[in-house]
Design an enzyme around this catalytic site. Structure first.
Site, PDB file in Angstrom:
ATOM      1  N   THR A 115      60.459   6.616 -22.706  1.00  0.00           N
ATOM      2  CA  THR A 115      61.232   5.060 -22.454  1.00  0.00           C
ATOM      3  C   THR A 115      62.478   5.493 -22.973  1.00  0.00           C
ATOM      4  O   THR A 115      63.526   6.121 -22.618  1.00  0.00           O
ATOM      5  CB  THR A 115      60.494   4.043 -22.567  1.00  0.00           C
ATOM      6  OG1 THR A 115      59.994   4.092 -24.005  1.00  0.00           O
ATOM      7  CG2 THR A 115      59.419   3.903 -21.878  1.00  0.00           C
ATOM      8  N   LYS A 174      54.345   8.812 -26.843  1.00  0.00           N
ATOM      9  CA  LYS A 174      55.910   8.073 -26.613  1.00  0.00           C
ATOM     10  C   LYS A 174      55.869   6.832 -27.477  1.00  0.00           C
ATOM     11  O   LYS A 174      55.015   6.257 -27.745  1.00  0.00           O
ATOM     12  CB  LYS A 174      55.947   7.769 -25.218  1.00  0.00           C
ATOM     13  CG  LYS A 174      55.347   6.866 -24.554  1.00  0.00           C
ATOM     14  CD  LYS A 174      55.532   5.303 -24.802  1.00  0.00           C
ATOM     15  CE  LYS A 174      57.039   5.027 -24.426  1.00  0.00           C
ATOM     16  NZ  LYS A 174      57.263   3.384 -24.708  1.00  0.00           N
ATOM     17  N   THR A 229      56.449   0.055 -27.122  1.00  0.00           N
ATOM     18  CA  THR A 229      55.036   0.584 -26.945  1.00  0.00           C
ATOM     19  C   THR A 229      54.816   1.980 -27.232  1.00  0.00           C
ATOM     20  O   THR A 229      55.571   2.808 -27.172  1.00  0.00           O
ATOM     21  CB  THR A 229      54.693   0.409 -25.329  1.00  0.00           C
ATOM     22  OG1 THR A 229      54.603  -0.865 -25.022  1.00  0.00           O
ATOM     23  CG2 THR A 229      53.523   1.156 -24.899  1.00  0.00           C
ATOM     24  N   GLU A 245      64.186   4.094 -32.944  1.00  0.00           N
ATOM     25  CA  GLU A 245      65.286   3.391 -32.038  1.00  0.00           C
ATOM     26  C   GLU A 245      66.511   3.166 -33.093  1.00  0.00           C
ATOM     27  O   GLU A 245      66.236   2.396 -34.123  1.00  0.00           O
ATOM     28  CB  GLU A 245      64.951   2.092 -31.382  1.00  0.00           C
ATOM     29  CG  GLU A 245      64.441   2.411 -30.040  1.00  0.00           C
ATOM     30  CD  GLU A 245      63.773   1.310 -29.460  1.00  0.00           C
ATOM     31  OE1 GLU A 245      63.855   0.012 -30.101  1.00  0.00           O
ATOM     32  OE2 GLU A 245      63.439   1.321 -28.159  1.00  0.00           O
ATOM     33  N   ASN A 302      68.137  -2.606 -28.855  1.00  0.00           N
ATOM     34  CA  ASN A 302      67.333  -3.671 -28.598  1.00  0.00           C
ATOM     35  C   ASN A 302      68.058  -5.039 -27.998  1.00  0.00           C
ATOM     36  O   ASN A 302      67.310  -5.871 -27.684  1.00  0.00           O
ATOM     37  CB  ASN A 302      66.410  -4.011 -29.713  1.00  0.00           C
ATOM     38  CG  ASN A 302      65.477  -2.857 -29.878  1.00  0.00           C
ATOM     39  OD1 ASN A 302      64.534  -2.856 -28.712  1.00  0.00           O
ATOM     40  ND2 ASN A 302      65.477  -1.960 -30.827  1.00  0.00           N
ATOM     41  N   SER A 341      68.522  -6.367 -20.087  1.00  0.00           N
ATOM     42  CA  SER A 341      69.398  -6.847 -19.280  1.00  0.00           C
ATOM     43  C   SER A 341      70.632  -6.020 -18.603  1.00  0.00           C
ATOM     44  O   SER A 341      70.839  -4.837 -19.130  1.00  0.00           O
ATOM     45  CB  SER A 341      70.355  -8.127 -19.839  1.00  0.00           C
ATOM     46  OG  SER A 341      69.785  -9.064 -20.300  1.00  0.00           O
TER      47      SER A 341
END
Lengths: 390, 390
Positions: free
Chosen positions: A153, A175, A186, A266, A385, A390
């Site tokens: 992702t 992942k 996740t 991230e 994040n 959006s």
């Protein structure tokens, strides 16, 4: 090589159009046997995604013949309709695999399902089922890399690992980028082995391995609705390792993948290993390590290359672990800047220019130790994040 | 008016040179009586700063004649020498106040001390003691505003509140910007009242008030080594309110100050009230609210104006509160975007342009409710906290 490194497994990764980017988004991993034993661990979150609820049922029998994975949607908080989507996916995979003259008929109850992506939206089922068709057609002994890519992702790289034991092999793909505590982005992990092992032995090996690997990675303290770690055994090597040998091999692959998750977290600019020693128990050591790993002020300090041991001590102070406040030592990258709960060596000696950081904590309360891995809290994390859905 | 609004109190705030900026950094609040009863609550962190350890001893007798506060240094993790610094500060304040013909002789054991700033460094004691001298000289019935300014660290505004009860008054000042859970930037609060109340009544009123105010503010989940909330009563009004009346007045001031803390949280662009209803117990409601308030993915989503209810549900799922996953409703600013654990009203209806945000959660598990306050996790938070000490 990933999940297809061990004998007896085929895999594929295809683009089914679930992701708007047209990247690979559906993976299929099939166990051709002769054995089809399996074990899994799932998220501890009480809000469980439909594929987790489904796969928990599948794993009760200790048999998994195939696993379908998709990125582009978590199928979490989607109600009964979402669960039906997962059920339909497993039914479809079972029918397709049975029709393609797999070595044995496949029932839906033998097909695990994993999903990852945004929570709260239904999956585009027709696209997913077409993806399962395409993946089944594309199954190959070389498909491990594509499968690992298809489950990404916000990951920037695919994550795979292989360990060769005495006559058997363990392979894996993962992942996850925000992740385990586990993180909401996740974590999905599929592990395969050609070792001969019954479901109970696999379960023991997997729980021991995850306890010391994925369970000790804490990127952002957020627990996902979808996290799944699945281990499947084909027995195709004909070798039955001892439980200890199997556990060691599975643990090695899990730690390898866990560290890849931390490295790709991230927005991370630092990979931080928190080594706690001198603890009264391993649980105490993990609690202290996790408390430091989850502390936003500690994490932002590392983003700022600031060896702020006071924040580390304050994080330790929130735990119930055995220690005396005036006996705790803390080192950052080998410099013991806190001795006996107060200032120690000169903080300017700490070099934080490297991406890799080691925090050492000595509680002076016993002989137990544990390492927890995390990363810093960066501008990039907030940016990524705050813009994700959006 | 702050802490000098109630009769019987004088205060001052001076610049003692502890802060490099030469801003006000030492505050003194003196209770001129006739009563000198007091109560306090302190950080739950096991790593307690020297002034907390000192003040805990002072409060055992339920008597506080004066409190010295400094910004520019937390005097935490400073070992026995740091504790001696606090002791010397209290001794010095007691001597100065006794020499200045206060209404009664002051002993060091009647002087509370609060410090805030960087952890792990000794305070510049000569500067602090000179500051105490200057503050004692400057004590006045109008000194509340200066005192409130002198305790600021990363606060952008000083925080004061006053509530007038039936014949008595409660005043207060607070500092804190990262803060309560409580945050490492430390929350310090001094409350004063001219009500007549014994130490036990004050203690009950203070604990009830903080439980529903400061304890329900969770900015960054980080618990400080220095947090202190001190309540002093002068009895100068001659009015003895019932415990309920006193609790109500103290609670009103505490909630007012708590919301000012949230509004000034480091880097915050959103003030978020999380209202949990339908809980089986108030504890359940608080646990659910706090779990949402501490979730970095929820907080970054709000920074991005993203009504990401899936992350809210996932946060709820990590709690032990009583609820069924398929019965939970979530609204953001009045739009019920999650009904029965799945998608509800259209998420595009949610307007997140205002700084103020209300998250409503209905667990459908009982009749209890609670509100927890937090803010978003922003680029500004990361920037400010990565640059704080270096």
């Amino acid at each position: 090589m990933s999940v297809t490194a061990p004998k007896g497994f085929r895999a594929a990764g295809v683009a089914a159009g679930i992701k708007a980017s047209n990247a690979l988004d559906v993976a299929l991993v099939v166990n051709d046997g002769p054995d089809t034993t399996a074990a899994a661990v799932f998220t501890g979150n009480r809000i469980k995604a439909a594929p987790v609820l489904w796969s928990q049922q599948v794993l009760r029998a200790g048999i998994v013949r195939a696993v379908v994975l998709n990125s582009g949607g978590a199928n979490a908080c989607t109600g009964p309709a979402g669960f039906q989507d997962t059920h339909a996916t497993a039914e479809h995979a079972a029918a397709v695999l049975s029709g393609r003259a797999s070595r044995f008929p496949v029932g839906a109850g033998d097909v695990a399902v994993c999903s990852t992506g945004l929570i709260g939206e239904r999956l585009p089922l027709p696209k997913l089922l077409s993806g399962v068709d395409a993946a089944a057609r594309g199954l190959s002994r070389d498909g491990g890399a594509d499968a690992a890519t298809a489950i990404m992702t916000t990951d920037t790289v695919s994550k795979t690992a292989v360990h060769s034991g005495q006559g058997f092999t363990v392979g894996g793909m993962a992942k996850g980028a925000g992740m385990l505590a586990p993180g909401l982005a996740t974590m999905l992990v599929v592990l395969t082995t050609d070792a001969v092992a019954d479901a109970s032995t696999l379960d023991g090996a997997l729980r021991a391995a995850t306890r010391r690997s994925f369970d000790r990675v804490d990127s952002d303290g957020c627990m996902s609705t979808n996290d799944t770690v699945l281990l499947m055994a084909s027995g195709a090597s004909g070798i039955e390792p001892t439980p200890e040998e199997l556990t060691a091999a599975v643990t090695e692959v899990c730690v390898d993948l866990a560290l890849q998750l931390v490295a790709d977290a991230e927005g991370a600019t630092k990979e931080i290993a928190i080594e706690v020693r001198g603890a009264a128990s391993e649980d105490d050591a993990v609690e202290v390590g996790r408390s430091i790993a989850r502390n936003n002020l500690v994490k932002t300090a590392f983003f700022g290359n600031d060896p702020n041991w006071g924040r580390i001590l304050a994080a330790i102070g929130t735990t119930a672990a055995a220690f005396e406040p005036d006996e705790v030592d803390v080192a950052i990258n080998g410099v013991w800047i806190c001795k006996g709960g107060a200032a120690g060596e000169d903080r300017t000696k700490v070099d934080l220019t490297d991406r890799s950081v080691t925090v050492s904590v000595d509680l002076h309360a016993g002989g137990a130790a544990a390492t927890v891995w995390t990363n810093d809290l960066s501008m990039g994390y907030v940016h990524e994040n705050s813009a994700y859905s959006s």
